[in-house]
Write an enzyme that holds these catalytic residues in place. Structure first.
Site, PDB file in Angstrom:
ATOM      1  N   ASP A   1      67.202   4.612  69.342  1.00 40.04           N
ATOM      2  CA  ASP A   1      66.064   5.323  69.125  1.00 40.04           C
ATOM      3  C   ASP A   1      65.260   4.824  68.246  1.00 40.04           C
ATOM      4  O   ASP A   1      64.708   5.261  67.211  1.00 40.04           O
ATOM      5  CB  ASP A   1      66.447   6.761  68.328  1.00 40.04           C
ATOM      6  CG  ASP A   1      65.999   7.897  69.319  1.00 40.04           C
ATOM      7  OD1 ASP A   1      65.276   7.643  70.219  1.00 40.04           O
ATOM      8  OD2 ASP A   1      66.002   9.054  68.899  1.00 40.04           O
TER       9      ASP A   1
ATOM     10  N   LYS B   1      72.652   5.363  70.750  1.00 40.75           N
ATOM     11  CA  LYS B   1      71.343   5.485  71.215  1.00 40.75           C
ATOM     12  C   LYS B   1      70.411   5.030  69.828  1.00 40.75           C
ATOM     13  O   LYS B   1      70.358   5.754  69.049  1.00 40.75           O
ATOM     14  CB  LYS B   1      70.929   7.023  71.893  1.00 40.75           C
ATOM     15  CG  LYS B   1      69.421   7.178  72.074  1.00 40.75           C
ATOM     16  CD  LYS B   1      68.835   6.246  73.015  1.00 40.75           C
ATOM     17  CE  LYS B   1      67.481   6.518  73.576  1.00 40.75           C
ATOM     18  NZ  LYS B   1      66.719   5.532  72.887  1.00 40.75           N
TER      19      LYS B   1
END
Length: 102
Positions: free
Chosen positions: A22, A20
């Site tokens: 981000d 992920k």
């Protein structure tokens, strides 16, 4: 699958995991005057001018789909890097190479 608390990270050889990132999802179109923008077409030049300046070194016109990500000292992605002080490495990680001339 709903999220739930656990004492240790889930790990299974039959599952595939992805990072992920981000960060900020971005399109880099090197044929445009404003080469770095959001999926909604909003320019990222005011936030990430250094990345856009680096595109001038490319020999070929290309369109890239990626994520602008900042990392902490341990190499973990951090989303709220604008609220952090000091110099934080910011990278454009490419997810897809959409087109290239040359």
């Amino acid at each position: 699958m709903l999220a739930r608390l656990s004492e240790e990270a889930f790990d299974d050889k039959n599952w595939v995991f992805e990072i992920k990132w981000d960060g900020y999802r971005a399109i880099a179109d090197l044929s445009r005057d404003t080469p770095l923008y959001s999926r909604n077409g909003i320019s990222f030049i005011p936030k990430f001018d250094k990345i856009a300046q680096d595109f001038k070194q490319q020999k070929h016109q290309m369109i890239l789909d990626g994520e602008v990500v900042a990392y902490d000292d341990q190499g973990n992605p951090i989303f709220n890097f604008y609220s952090k002080s000091g110099t934080i490495p910011i990278l454009l990680s490419f997810i897809r190479f959409l087109t290239c001339s040359g």
